[in-house]
Write an enzyme that holds these catalytic residues in place. Structure first.
Site, PDB file in Angstrom:
ATOM      1  N   CYS A 151    -117.731   1.125 -24.847  1.00 21.75           N
ATOM      2  CA  CYS A 151    -118.709   0.270 -25.531  1.00 21.75           C
ATOM      3  C   CYS A 151    -118.911   0.689 -26.996  1.00 21.75           C
ATOM      4  O   CYS A 151    -119.326   1.817 -27.259  1.00 21.75           O
ATOM      5  CB  CYS A 151    -120.017   0.363 -24.750  1.00 21.75           C
ATOM      6  SG  CYS A 151    -121.498  -0.074 -25.628  1.00 21.75           S
ATOM      7  N   CYS A 174    -122.421   1.815 -27.763  1.00 21.10           N
ATOM      8  CA  CYS A 174    -122.685   3.137 -27.179  1.00 21.10           C
ATOM      9  C   CYS A 174    -122.167   4.237 -28.101  1.00 21.10           C
ATOM     10  O   CYS A 174    -122.802   5.283 -28.249  1.00 21.10           O
ATOM     11  CB  CYS A 174    -122.033   3.255 -25.807  1.00 21.10           C
ATOM     12  SG  CYS A 174    -122.644   2.035 -24.612  1.00 21.10           S
TER      13      CYS A 174
END
Length: 104
Positions: A29, A32
């Site tokens: 991600c 992230c």
């Protein structure tokens, strides 16, 4: 920050009497990865809370149970109950995360 590797660790972590913050994330991600750049500073500012990270892809049942639809998401637990949830769309800046944590 503790990295959760079993469901039992997760269950024990969220049962704490004090506030426990779980960071739900994954390895692929982009948001992230951005969070990784500043989360250590946030945990330093909020040492009154226990912190753990959990990979949403490794524990899809837990993520579904906690209604984690987007990542990264920050969930706050106390005595085994979820008391707050910062969804992914709102967890993109240090300021937004600090505001969320300060309002607990």
């Amino acid at each position: 920050m503790k990295n959760i590797s079993t469901e039992q660790e997760y269950r024990e972590q969220i049962k704490q009497e004090g506030l426990t913050v779980g960071v739900f994330t994954t390895t692929w991600c982009p948001d992230c990865k951005r969070l990784d750049m500043f989360i250590d500073e946030i945990t330093e500012e909020h040492q009154d809370k226990q912190w753990f990270t959990i990979d949403r892809d490794e524990f899809p049942e837990i993520s579904d149970e906690q209604t984690v639809m987007g990542i990264p998401s920050l969930l706050v637990f106390k005595n085994g109950e979820k008391v707050a949830h910062l969804h992914s769309a709102n967890a993109k800046t240090p300021e937004a995360i600090n505001e969320f944590l300060n309002d607990l």
